[in-house]
Each structure stands twice: as C-alpha cells, then as structure tokens.
Design a protein around this motif. Structure first.
Motif, mmCIF file in Angstrom:
data_model
loop_
_atom_site.group_PDB
_atom_site.id
_atom_site.type_symbol
_atom_site.label_atom_id
_atom_site.label_comp_id
_atom_site.label_asym_id
_atom_site.label_seq_id
_atom_site.Cartn_x
_atom_site.Cartn_y
_atom_site.Cartn_z
ATOM 1 N N ASP A 28 0.833 -1.201 0.000
ATOM 2 C CA ASP A 28 0.000 0.000 0.000
ATOM 3 C C ASP A 28 0.870 1.254 0.000
ATOM 4 O O ASP A 28 2.097 1.181 -0.126
ATOM 5 C CB ASP A 28 -0.990 -0.031 1.169
ATOM 6 C CG ASP A 28 -0.353 0.138 2.541
ATOM 7 O OD1 ASP A 28 0.882 0.351 2.636
ATOM 8 O OD2 ASP A 28 -1.085 0.045 3.543
ATOM 9 N N GLU A 29 0.222 2.399 0.171
ATOM 10 C CA GLU A 29 0.903 3.693 0.121
ATOM 11 C C GLU A 29 1.943 3.853 1.227
ATOM 12 O O GLU A 29 2.847 4.668 1.116
ATOM 13 C CB GLU A 29 -0.121 4.836 0.232
ATOM 14 C CG GLU A 29 -1.177 4.838 -0.836
ATOM 15 C CD GLU A 29 -2.385 3.940 -0.526
ATOM 16 O OE1 GLU A 29 -2.371 3.160 0.466
ATOM 17 O OE2 GLU A 29 -3.354 4.000 -1.292
ATOM 18 N N ASP A 31 3.866 1.359 2.182
ATOM 19 C CA ASP A 31 4.794 0.251 1.916
ATOM 20 C C ASP A 31 4.549 -0.954 2.819
ATOM 21 O O ASP A 31 5.467 -1.707 3.129
ATOM 22 C CB ASP A 31 6.259 0.706 2.004
ATOM 23 C CG ASP A 31 6.572 1.753 0.950
ATOM 24 O OD1 ASP A 31 5.971 1.698 -0.141
ATOM 25 O OD2 ASP A 31 7.402 2.628 1.226
ATOM 26 N N ARG A 107 1.456 -1.939 -6.588
ATOM 27 C CA ARG A 107 0.935 -0.947 -5.646
ATOM 28 C C ARG A 107 -0.577 -1.106 -5.584
ATOM 29 O O ARG A 107 -1.238 -1.190 -6.615
ATOM 30 C CB ARG A 107 1.319 0.460 -6.100
ATOM 31 C CG ARG A 107 0.818 1.577 -5.234
ATOM 32 C CD ARG A 107 1.470 1.634 -3.883
ATOM 33 N NE ARG A 107 2.814 2.170 -3.966
ATOM 34 C CZ ARG A 107 3.669 2.129 -2.955
ATOM 35 N NH1 ARG A 107 3.337 1.573 -1.817
ATOM 36 N NH2 ARG A 107 4.859 2.627 -3.090
ATOM 37 N N SER A 109 -4.147 0.127 -3.009
ATOM 38 C CA SER A 109 -4.576 1.117 -2.029
ATOM 39 C C SER A 109 -5.214 0.420 -0.834
ATOM 40 O O SER A 109 -6.139 -0.385 -0.996
ATOM 41 C CB SER A 109 -5.579 2.082 -2.665
ATOM 42 O OG SER A 109 -6.062 2.973 -1.681
ATOM 43 N N TRP A 160 7.739 4.596 -7.080
ATOM 44 C CA TRP A 160 6.452 4.454 -7.746
ATOM 45 C C TRP A 160 6.112 5.761 -8.443
ATOM 46 O O TRP A 160 6.199 6.831 -7.860
ATOM 47 C CB TRP A 160 5.372 4.104 -6.728
ATOM 48 C CG TRP A 160 5.682 2.855 -5.994
ATOM 49 C CD1 TRP A 160 6.402 2.753 -4.841
ATOM 50 C CD2 TRP A 160 5.353 1.531 -6.370
ATOM 51 N NE1 TRP A 160 6.517 1.445 -4.476
ATOM 52 C CE2 TRP A 160 5.878 0.664 -5.389
ATOM 53 C CE3 TRP A 160 4.649 0.980 -7.431
ATOM 54 C CZ2 TRP A 160 5.721 -0.712 -5.441
ATOM 55 C CZ3 TRP A 160 4.497 -0.391 -7.475
ATOM 56 C CH2 TRP A 160 5.029 -1.219 -6.495
ATOM 57 N N THR A 165 0.787 3.105 -11.486
ATOM 58 C CA THR A 165 1.265 2.196 -10.448
ATOM 59 C C THR A 165 2.600 1.596 -10.847
ATOM 60 O O THR A 165 3.100 0.702 -10.191
ATOM 61 C CB THR A 165 0.254 1.083 -10.187
ATOM 62 O OG1 THR A 165 -0.006 0.424 -11.417
ATOM 63 C CG2 THR A 165 -1.017 1.611 -9.584
ATOM 64 N N CYS A 167 6.633 1.189 -11.386
ATOM 65 C CA CYS A 167 7.784 1.576 -10.590
ATOM 66 C C CYS A 167 9.052 1.215 -11.332
ATOM 67 O O CYS A 167 9.053 0.396 -12.217
ATOM 68 C CB CYS A 167 7.758 0.919 -9.197
ATOM 69 S SG CYS A 167 7.851 -0.857 -9.202
#
Length: 172
Positions: A28-29, A31, A107, A109, A160, A165, A167
């Motif tokens: 998620d945001e 990590d 990634r 959410s 990212w 999404t 990276c």
C-alpha cells in the motif's frame, strides 16, 4: 473449462508436479505488505496462484489478485523468479508441488475495499516489514524475505510513479 491441476491430479495422484505460478507482493501507500490468511493451511500467504493454460505470469498475477482480494493491480514489476528445493510444498491433502513462482511488486490502495474469496482466504491484513507474522507458508517465505530486505533498505526500493502504479529501480 475444467480445472487444469485437477485434471493432472486425476492422472498422477499426489505425486510431485512442477507448477508455474505468480505471487503478488502487493504494497500500500505506506509500503505495508498485504498478506492473506489461507483457509487450507491457516498460514499467511501472498495473493497469487497457479498459471492457467495460455496465461502469462502477469495475467496470472492480475487474475489471482482480483479473484482473491477484489483488488486491481496496475503495472506489475518483476521482483524475481523463485524455484528450487526450498519451493517444494506438500499440501495438507498430500499433493506435492515444486513451485516455479514469478513474484511481482504491485501498488494497491489500503483504502480500497477488500473482497476475500472465502474458499481460499479467511482473513487479510497489511503488515509493515518488521511486523510480518511468523506464520508465512514455506514456499513464500523467500519472497517475503526479499520484500523485507527492500523495505528495510538492504536492497534498492522501487520508486512508484505518481501518475501510474508503475515503478522503476531507484539508484542507491
């Protein structure tokens, strides 16, 4: 289509099979790593599963993440391919497999609604690298260990893109 592995099992019983599949290291945001509590073993595992005929590793990862969690992955970034004696696994029903697993970073959410496939998972949670529970199933321990080395700064962490999404490796 009938289940491919079930068809193989009908022919070979529980003898060892070499099976390709994908695990998704969904973060998620913050990590944190998404782990699922597996219904078949009670252990923790990554979203993922076995490849179906005609699928790519990426297709398998996207399908399995969606089926098991209701989450969608954007671009998948290959973490590594894992195979060897440490990826042998005997299921509680006696079936034996030598896993060949393509593991991808994705990634997701944490605010998206998780919809668990109840036949496979009975729980899910996001974990910081230092909080990963000890009960990760054996074939996924090396994959989770690789994630932990990245998250703890021992290996380069992907950056990212803010617009997707995707990276890319960040030089150290």
């Amino acid at each position: 289509m009938r289940d491919y592995v079930a068809e193989l099992r009908a022919l070979v019983g529980s003898r060892p099979l070499i099976l390709p599949g994908t695990s998704v290291v969904a973060v998620d945001e913050r990590d944190r790593l998404l782990l699922l509590r597996r219904r078949d073993t009670g252990g923790w595992g990554l979203p993922g599963g076995l490849m179906e005929p005609g699928e790519s590793f990426e297709d398998t990862g996207r399908r399995e993440l969606w089926e098991e969690t209701g989450l969608r992955a954007g671009e998948l970034v290959l973490l590594d391919v894992f195979a060897g004696p440490e990826y042998f696994y005997r299921y509680p029903n006696g079936d034996q497999v030598h896993n060949v697993t393509a593991a991808y970073l994705a990634r997701v959410s944490a605010s998206d609604r998780l919809v668990l496939q109840e036949t496979e998972a009975c729980g899910a949670a996001f974990f910081a690298a230092r909080e990963v529970p000890a009960g990760v199933i054996a074939p996924e321990r090396p994959i989770v260990a690789r994630y932990r080395r990245i998250a703890e700064g021992e290996r380069p962490w992907p950056t990212w893109s803010s617009s997707t999404t995707a990276c890319a490796a960040r030089p150290r």
